[in-house]
Design a protein around this motif. Sequence first.
Motif, PDB file in Angstrom:
ATOM      1  N   GLU A   1     -20.761  50.187  15.208  1.00  0.00           N
ATOM      2  CA  GLU A   1     -20.779  49.634  13.855  1.00  0.00           C
ATOM      3  C   GLU A   1     -20.529  48.121  13.889  1.00  0.00           C
ATOM      4  OE1 GLU A   1     -20.763  53.649  14.019  1.00  0.00           O
ATOM      5  OE2 GLU A   1     -19.072  52.476  14.774  1.00  0.00           O
ATOM      6  N   SER A   2     -19.550  47.697  14.695  1.00  0.00           N
ATOM      7  CA  SER A   2     -19.287  46.264  14.832  1.00  0.00           C
ATOM      8  C   SER A   2     -20.486  45.545  15.433  1.00  0.00           C
ATOM      9  CB  SER A   2     -18.051  46.042  15.711  1.00  0.00           C
ATOM     10  OG  SER A   2     -16.896  46.558  15.081  1.00  0.00           O
ATOM     11  N   PHE A   3     -21.142  46.200  16.385  1.00  0.00           N
ATOM     12  CA  PHE A   3     -22.332  45.610  16.993  1.00  0.00           C
ATOM     13  C   PHE A   3     -23.395  45.309  15.930  1.00  0.00           C
ATOM     14  CE2 PHE A   3     -26.628  46.214  18.688  1.00  0.00           C
ATOM     15  CZ  PHE A   3     -26.646  45.330  19.758  1.00  0.00           C
ATOM     16  N   VAL A   4     -23.627  46.249  15.025  1.00  0.00           N
ATOM     17  CA  VAL A   4     -24.655  46.061  14.000  1.00  0.00           C
ATOM     18  C   VAL A   4     -24.270  44.942  13.041  1.00  0.00           C
ATOM     19  CG1 VAL A   4     -25.878  47.153  12.088  1.00  0.00           C
ATOM     20  CG2 VAL A   4     -25.474  48.433  14.188  1.00  0.00           C
ATOM     21  N   TRP A   5     -23.016  44.958  12.549  1.00  0.00           N
ATOM     22  CA  TRP A   5     -22.591  43.912  11.613  1.00  0.00           C
ATOM     23  C   TRP A   5     -22.717  42.528  12.250  1.00  0.00           C
ATOM     24  CZ3 TRP A   5     -22.341  44.774   6.679  1.00  0.00           C
ATOM     25  CH2 TRP A   5     -21.906  46.007   6.177  1.00  0.00           C
ATOM     26  N   ASP A   6     -22.246  42.413  13.497  1.00  0.00           N
ATOM     27  CA  ASP A   6     -22.244  41.102  14.148  1.00  0.00           C
ATOM     28  C   ASP A   6     -23.659  40.642  14.495  1.00  0.00           C
ATOM     29  OD1 ASP A   6     -19.513  41.054  13.940  1.00  0.00           O
ATOM     30  OD2 ASP A   6     -19.124  41.622  16.008  1.00  0.00           O
ATOM     31  N   LEU A   7     -24.497  41.576  14.952  1.00  0.00           N
ATOM     32  CA  LEU A   7     -25.877  41.216  15.253  1.00  0.00           C
ATOM     33  C   LEU A   7     -26.593  40.757  13.981  1.00  0.00           C
ATOM     34  CD1 LEU A   7     -28.286  41.042  17.182  1.00  0.00           C
ATOM     35  CD2 LEU A   7     -28.729  43.478  16.726  1.00  0.00           C
TER      36      LEU A   7
ATOM     37  N   TYR B   1     -30.936  49.950  11.292  1.00  0.00           N
ATOM     38  CA  TYR B   1     -30.807  51.255  10.637  1.00  0.00           C
ATOM     39  C   TYR B   1     -29.794  52.105  11.396  1.00  0.00           C
ATOM     40  CZ  TYR B   1     -32.441  55.768   8.679  1.00  0.00           C
ATOM     41  OH  TYR B   1     -32.537  56.984   8.052  1.00  0.00           O
ATOM     42  N   ASN B   2     -28.677  52.426  10.747  1.00  0.00           N
ATOM     43  CA  ASN B   2     -27.641  53.230  11.396  1.00  0.00           C
ATOM     44  C   ASN B   2     -26.692  53.751  10.326  1.00  0.00           C
ATOM     45  OD1 ASN B   2     -26.129  54.234  13.757  1.00  0.00           O
ATOM     46  ND2 ASN B   2     -24.564  52.807  13.067  1.00  0.00           N
ATOM     47  N   LEU B   3     -26.630  55.048  10.149  1.00  0.00           N
ATOM     48  CA  LEU B   3     -25.862  55.653   9.064  1.00  0.00           C
ATOM     49  C   LEU B   3     -24.416  55.174   9.040  1.00  0.00           C
ATOM     50  CD1 LEU B   3     -25.961  59.340   7.908  1.00  0.00           C
ATOM     51  CD2 LEU B   3     -23.777  58.214   8.245  1.00  0.00           C
ATOM     52  N   THR B   4     -23.728  55.179  10.176  1.00  0.00           N
ATOM     53  CA  THR B   4     -22.286  54.956  10.186  1.00  0.00           C
ATOM     54  C   THR B   4     -21.891  53.488  10.065  1.00  0.00           C
ATOM     55  OG1 THR B   4     -22.285  54.946  12.610  1.00  0.00           O
ATOM     56  CG2 THR B   4     -21.855  57.051  11.510  1.00  0.00           C
ATOM     57  N   THR B   5     -22.853  52.565  10.148  1.00  0.00           N
ATOM     58  CA  THR B   5     -22.507  51.145   9.994  1.00  0.00           C
ATOM     59  C   THR B   5     -21.777  50.897   8.686  1.00  0.00           C
ATOM     60  OG1 THR B   5     -24.406  50.461  11.317  1.00  0.00           O
ATOM     61  CG2 THR B   5     -23.437  48.810   9.875  1.00  0.00           C
ATOM     62  N   THR B   6     -22.148  51.602   7.642  1.00  0.00           N
ATOM     63  CA  THR B   6     -21.575  51.381   6.317  1.00  0.00           C
ATOM     64  C   THR B   6     -20.525  52.417   5.928  1.00  0.00           C
ATOM     65  OG1 THR B   6     -23.469  52.585   5.419  1.00  0.00           O
ATOM     66  CG2 THR B   6     -23.604  50.183   5.428  1.00  0.00           C
ATOM     67  N   THR B   7     -20.186  53.304   6.841  1.00  0.00           N
ATOM     68  CA  THR B   7     -19.239  54.367   6.476  1.00  0.00           C
ATOM     69  C   THR B   7     -17.981  54.395   7.335  1.00  0.00           C
ATOM     70  OG1 THR B   7     -20.285  56.019   7.929  1.00  0.00           O
ATOM     71  CG2 THR B   7     -21.117  55.846   5.664  1.00  0.00           C
ATOM     72  N   LYS B   8     -17.964  53.691   8.474  1.00  0.00           N
ATOM     73  CA  LYS B   8     -16.762  53.717   9.309  1.00  0.00           C
ATOM     74  C   LYS B   8     -16.723  52.483  10.210  1.00  0.00           C
ATOM     75  CE  LYS B   8     -18.242  56.140  13.508  1.00  0.00           C
ATOM     76  NZ  LYS B   8     -17.970  57.254  14.408  1.00  0.00           N
TER      77      LYS B   8
ATOM     78  N   ALA C   1     -34.811  37.548   8.187  1.00  0.00           N
ATOM     79  CA  ALA C   1     -34.458  38.342   7.002  1.00  0.00           C
ATOM     80  C   ALA C   1     -33.946  39.693   7.493  1.00  0.00           C
ATOM     81  CB  ALA C   1     -35.680  38.519   6.109  1.00  0.00           C
ATOM     82  N   VAL C   2     -32.657  39.925   7.356  1.00  0.00           N
ATOM     83  CA  VAL C   2     -32.009  41.086   7.975  1.00  0.00           C
ATOM     84  C   VAL C   2     -31.484  42.031   6.898  1.00  0.00           C
ATOM     85  CG1 VAL C   2     -30.225  41.858   9.578  1.00  0.00           C
ATOM     86  CG2 VAL C   2     -31.327  39.642   9.931  1.00  0.00           C
ATOM     87  N   SER C   3     -31.789  43.316   7.065  1.00  0.00           N
ATOM     88  CA  SER C   3     -31.241  44.359   6.195  1.00  0.00           C
ATOM     89  C   SER C   3     -30.476  45.360   7.049  1.00  0.00           C
ATOM     90  CB  SER C   3     -32.350  45.097   5.440  1.00  0.00           C
ATOM     91  OG  SER C   3     -33.038  44.231   4.572  1.00  0.00           O
ATOM     92  N   ILE C   4     -29.276  45.701   6.624  1.00  0.00           N
ATOM     93  CA  ILE C   4     -28.525  46.810   7.209  1.00  0.00           C
ATOM     94  C   ILE C   4     -28.744  48.015   6.309  1.00  0.00           C
ATOM     95  CG2 ILE C   4     -26.217  47.726   7.640  1.00  0.00           C
ATOM     96  CD1 ILE C   4     -25.354  44.920   8.446  1.00  0.00           C
ATOM     97  N   ILE C   5     -29.215  49.098   6.898  1.00  0.00           N
ATOM     98  CA  ILE C   5     -29.483  50.325   6.140  1.00  0.00           C
ATOM     99  C   ILE C   5     -28.566  51.417   6.679  1.00  0.00           C
ATOM    100  CG2 ILE C   5     -31.219  52.043   5.520  1.00  0.00           C
ATOM    101  CD1 ILE C   5     -33.341  49.880   6.003  1.00  0.00           C
ATOM    102  N   GLY C   6     -27.721  51.974   5.795  1.00  0.00           N
ATOM    103  CA  GLY C   6     -26.771  52.987   6.219  1.00  0.00           C
ATOM    104  C   GLY C   6     -26.464  53.962   5.110  1.00  0.00           C
ATOM    105  N   GLY C   7     -25.409  54.733   5.306  1.00  0.00           N
ATOM    106  CA  GLY C   7     -25.023  55.747   4.342  1.00  0.00           C
ATOM    107  C   GLY C   7     -24.102  55.216   3.267  1.00  0.00           C
TER     108      GLY C   7
END
Length: 362
Positions: free
Chosen positions: A18-24, A6-13, A34-40
């Motif tokens: 942000e790279s850490f979240v996508w790669d993890l 869960y991190n707002l900026t992962t999907t906005t910039k 089962a992985v979900s990315i939740i952002g803005g």
Amino acid sequence: MRIALYNLTTTTKFGGVESFVWDLARELAGRGHAVSIIGGVGSRREAAPGVRVLTFPFISRRFWQAIPPLRRAYAEAKLLERLTLAVPALAHLARGGYDIIHIQKPYDLAPALLARRLGGAKVVLGCHGEDFYRGDTLLARHVDASVSCSHFNAATIEAHYGFRPQVVFNGIDTSLFRPLEPAERRNRPAQLLFVGRLQPWKGVETAIRALALIPDAELLIAGAGEDRVRLEGIVAELKLEQRVRFLGGLERQTLPQLYSRCDLLLATSHASETFGIGPVEAQACGLPVVASNFGGFPEVIDAGRTGLLVPPRDPQALAEAVTRLLADPARRAAMAAAAPTWAAQFAWPAVTDRIEAVYRSL
């Protein structure tokens, strides 16, 4: 496990967190989670197979900073921005059946802890900086676990919150960041490289002023940000227009080629640098680094073996270190050879092992 990153900026910039979240997310999904990315709501990258991306509306911090009492209240504006995301996202966060909710900023403590109360997930606080605000200590003590990107950052967190996170360094993709065949280098000046956001605390001014003291060298600046206009003014003031090139923001996929054609990476931050993903990526590609002896840099550079450390905000010291290395090709070659082996400890499989161990302990 069912995991929410869960991190707002992962999907906005784009950026280090942000790279850490996508790669993890990619690595965890590859291990069967089962992985979900939740952002803005915003522009975002292509998700890896097995990773679900959910976006929710929010009110930008720029709106809040336009209100006079909040004009200089940066932390409070970011907190309000995050809380406006939490309003539409909370129902899913609480009812999504998650085992783990992994947040990357203390701003998200309240919705994560509330979702835990409603849905039972464990909350992991990821620490990448100093995003503190009034009242955060009352919330932080209730997380189930915390991880920090460096020992430097862990000490900062401990001083503020009273507990020390487990250190799990950020990761890099060594299938992307690896040594390439060096580009042709005959009959051209030495090329120095800066990669990062153009913010005052990144210290690009120090690199530009050092360049004025280094003969027969060029400085390539790869990055975008609010400080570019001021930096261009300094370049003009020092009459370095023919020796400094602003490349703008670049996609990660283009960086290995850039690293392969340069002679040294300059990492010049003097504040807010808790890790240093750029120096790690450069070393993985076999590029030696000259960096500020500040923040997380001493932990990601093997000083004397893969690069050099110099006092921050000191153009003279930076110029002297660079000049010494440029005058010693054999030493640079030895550093270039040692750097990828050193950087291998930051490869994603090893980093994911450590993160996964924290999740399993909960």
